[in-house]
Design an enzyme around this catalytic site. Sequence first.
Site, short mmCIF file in Angstrom:
data_model
loop_
_atom_site.label_atom_id
_atom_site.label_comp_id
_atom_site.label_asym_id
_atom_site.label_seq_id
_atom_site.Cartn_x
_atom_site.Cartn_y
_atom_site.Cartn_z
N LYS A 15 0.82 -1.22 0.00
CA LYS A 15 0.00 0.00 0.00
C LYS A 15 0.85 1.27 0.00
CE LYS A 15 -2.47 0.68 3.75
NZ LYS A 15 -1.99 -0.64 4.20
N LYS A 37 -1.27 10.10 6.45
CA LYS A 37 -1.33 8.78 7.07
C LYS A 37 -2.28 8.88 8.25
CE LYS A 37 -0.09 4.48 7.82
NZ LYS A 37 -0.34 3.40 6.86
N GLY A 110 -4.60 4.37 4.51
CA GLY A 110 -5.12 3.71 5.69
C GLY A 110 -4.09 2.85 6.37
N GLY A 112 -3.58 -1.15 7.18
CA GLY A 112 -4.13 -2.48 6.94
C GLY A 112 -5.31 -2.42 5.99
N GLY A 170 -0.13 -4.59 -5.71
CA GLY A 170 0.92 -3.89 -4.97
C GLY A 170 2.32 -4.42 -5.17
N PRO A 200 5.95 -3.35 -9.73
CA PRO A 200 6.87 -4.49 -9.67
C PRO A 200 7.35 -4.77 -8.24
CG PRO A 200 7.53 -2.93 -11.38
CD PRO A 200 6.49 -2.26 -10.56
N ALA A 201 7.51 -6.04 -7.94
CA ALA A 201 8.10 -6.41 -6.65
C ALA A 201 9.47 -5.75 -6.51
CB ALA A 201 8.23 -7.93 -6.55
#
EC number: 6.3.3.3
Length: 238
Positions: A15, A37, A110, A112, A170, A200-201
Amino acid sequence: MPVLVITGTGTEVGKTVVTAAVAATALAAGRSVAVLKAAQTGVRPDEPGDAEEVARLAGAVTTAELARYPDPLAPATAARRAGRPAVRPHEVAERAAKLAIDHDLVLVEGAGGLLVRFDAAGGTLADAAALLSAPVLVVAPAGLGTLNATELTARELRGRGLDPVGVVIGSWPGEPDLAARCNLLDLPDVTGVPLLGAVPAGAGALDPAGFRTSAPQWLAPRLEGTWDAEAFRVREAP
């Protein structure tokens, strides 16, 4: 879209990196961006939180954080254990609305998933989104198990009269397995919303300059990027 709420289907789904990509892409398009946040947990007072990580990766964004709690728990639980005031949805909405006065785009990240509780009364990110009448971007993992959680999140948003604007994967693996590749077709089908990107990871480990240059390539035009969902499916789907 002056305010965009960004939620995940759970924790550790990418996220914050997606939020940074959206911010970097908006900045590249010439927009001013603020990142809020709602509640930061599991981070000490002297450590950078998620908003600071977005700024590190994306660049010149305004950052704000409503509350910080040391335990890596749901905000309501972490606030209770710390003996500190909990964050209320109306506080999230009020701060986002104030930031929207001076910024073209406010990203509200957010903690979670969508229904993680902020306070003992059961207030959630969904409640803040409703107060703001803001669209919600859902960040989901790529692989096995994502369909159920992502569909439930989209259904909950619609049930509350909210707009699930789309789904971003994500962390798209370098070598996706069969489940991940099939999910490119199945996620839009089960959720009824479009895929709006795939990050991308390992993208969060890029140097900031490389991240900012690449970010628009990971997001669809709806998010001001250049990512082509159909071309991605043709290349990656089975």
